[in-house]
Design a protein around this motif. Structure first.
Motif, PDB file in Angstrom:
ATOM      1  N   PRO A  57       0.946  -1.480   0.192  1.00 33.38           N
ATOM      2  CA  PRO A  57      -0.093  -0.161   0.453  1.00 33.38           C
ATOM      3  C   PRO A  57       0.761   1.107   0.209  1.00 33.38           C
ATOM      4  O   PRO A  57       1.805   1.167   1.050  1.00 33.38           O
ATOM      5  N   GLU A  58       0.292   2.558  -0.988  1.00 35.71           N
ATOM      6  CA  GLU A  58       1.141   3.430  -1.198  1.00 35.71           C
ATOM      7  C   GLU A  58       2.022   4.232   0.774  1.00 35.71           C
ATOM      8  O   GLU A  58       2.539   4.196   0.220  1.00 35.71           O
ATOM      9  N   SER A  59       0.902   3.870   1.250  1.00 40.89           N
ATOM     10  CA  SER A  59       1.297   4.423   2.992  1.00 40.89           C
ATOM     11  C   SER A  59       1.682   3.741   3.829  1.00 40.89           C
ATOM     12  O   SER A  59       1.993   3.587   4.301  1.00 40.89           O
ATOM     13  N   CYS A  60       2.748   2.961   2.390  1.00 39.57           N
ATOM     14  CA  CYS A  60       3.295   2.023   3.838  1.00 39.57           C
ATOM     15  C   CYS A  60       5.295   1.111   3.398  1.00 39.57           C
ATOM     16  O   CYS A  60       4.763   0.160   2.776  1.00 39.57           O
ATOM     17  N   SER A  61       5.230   2.134   2.960  1.00 39.78           N
ATOM     18  CA  SER A  61       6.388   1.265   2.599  1.00 39.78           C
ATOM     19  C   SER A  61       7.790   1.322   3.450  1.00 39.78           C
ATOM     20  O   SER A  61       7.911   0.157   3.740  1.00 39.78           O
ATOM     21  N   THR A  62       7.686   2.034   4.820  1.00 42.07           N
ATOM     22  CA  THR A  62       7.850   1.967   5.807  1.00 42.07           C
ATOM     23  C   THR A  62       7.146   1.509   7.476  1.00 42.07           C
ATOM     24  O   THR A  62       6.319   1.955   7.310  1.00 42.07           O
ATOM     25  N   THR A  63       7.441   0.491   7.520  1.00 42.58           N
ATOM     26  CA  THR A  63       6.435  -0.264   9.014  1.00 42.58           C
ATOM     27  C   THR A  63       6.646   0.289   9.932  1.00 42.58           C
ATOM     28  O   THR A  63       8.541  -0.042   9.978  1.00 42.58           O
ATOM     29  N   LYS A  64       6.492   0.472  10.682  1.00 40.79           N
ATOM     30  CA  LYS A  64       6.826   0.826  12.888  1.00 40.79           C
ATOM     31  C   LYS A  64       5.902  -0.464  13.111  1.00 40.79           C
ATOM     32  O   LYS A  64       4.672  -1.124  12.827  1.00 40.79           O
ATOM     33  N   ASP A  65       6.292  -0.150  14.711  1.00 39.02           N
ATOM     34  CA  ASP A  65       5.492  -0.864  15.680  1.00 39.02           C
ATOM     35  C   ASP A  65       4.438  -0.383  15.816  1.00 39.02           C
ATOM     36  O   ASP A  65       3.900   0.767  15.649  1.00 39.02           O
ATOM     37  N   ALA A  66       3.838  -1.068  16.494  1.00 41.24           N
ATOM     38  CA  ALA A  66       2.248  -0.269  16.536  1.00 41.24           C
ATOM     39  C   ALA A  66       1.630  -0.667  17.802  1.00 41.24           C
ATOM     40  O   ALA A  66       1.687  -1.234  19.576  1.00 41.24           O
TER      41      ALA A  66
END
Ligand code: SF4
Length: 110
Positions: A57-66
């Protein structure tokens, strides 16, 4: 300050799934499972079916902790309806189209 958790997810048919990293793109999710005694009775209420074929998804090249809000209070990682696990994995049955087919694989009964 909210505790955050590394959020692995293999639900590739979710709109918020980074298929390449098998990670969730959201920084806040809700796991439901009121008095669930086993992982199969939990579900990711933040699931949304994916409608495009884009693996990331466009908004999500990098993922972070949630931050994970969770109603599965019989889980050993549940503290005041929040998850305190360092890392969890959400998975599902094949070709998932509904949150009811997902689950928190990391659920551990108290
Ligand atoms: S590990 Fe336990 S507390 Fe954390 S999200 Fe899964 S069921 Fe909820």
């Amino acid at each position: 300050m909210h505790q955050t958790t590394e959020l692995n997810c293999s639900v590739l048919s979710c709109a918020y799934n980074n298929n390449l990293k098998q990670k969730c793109c959201l920084t806040d999710i809700l796991i439901e499972g009121d008095s669930a005694p086993v992982a199969d009775q939990t579900r990711c209420a933040s699931f949304d079916p994916k409608f495009d074929s884009n693996p990331v998804p466009e908004s999500c090249s990098t993922t972070k902790d949630a931050f994970i809000a969770c109603s599965a209070t019989l889980c050993t990682f549940n503290e005041n309806e929040a998850c305190i696990a360092k890392e969890i994995t959400v998975d599902s049955t094949k070709d998932t189209q509904s949150s009811t087919q997902t689950r928190c694989q990391s659920f551990r009964r108290l």
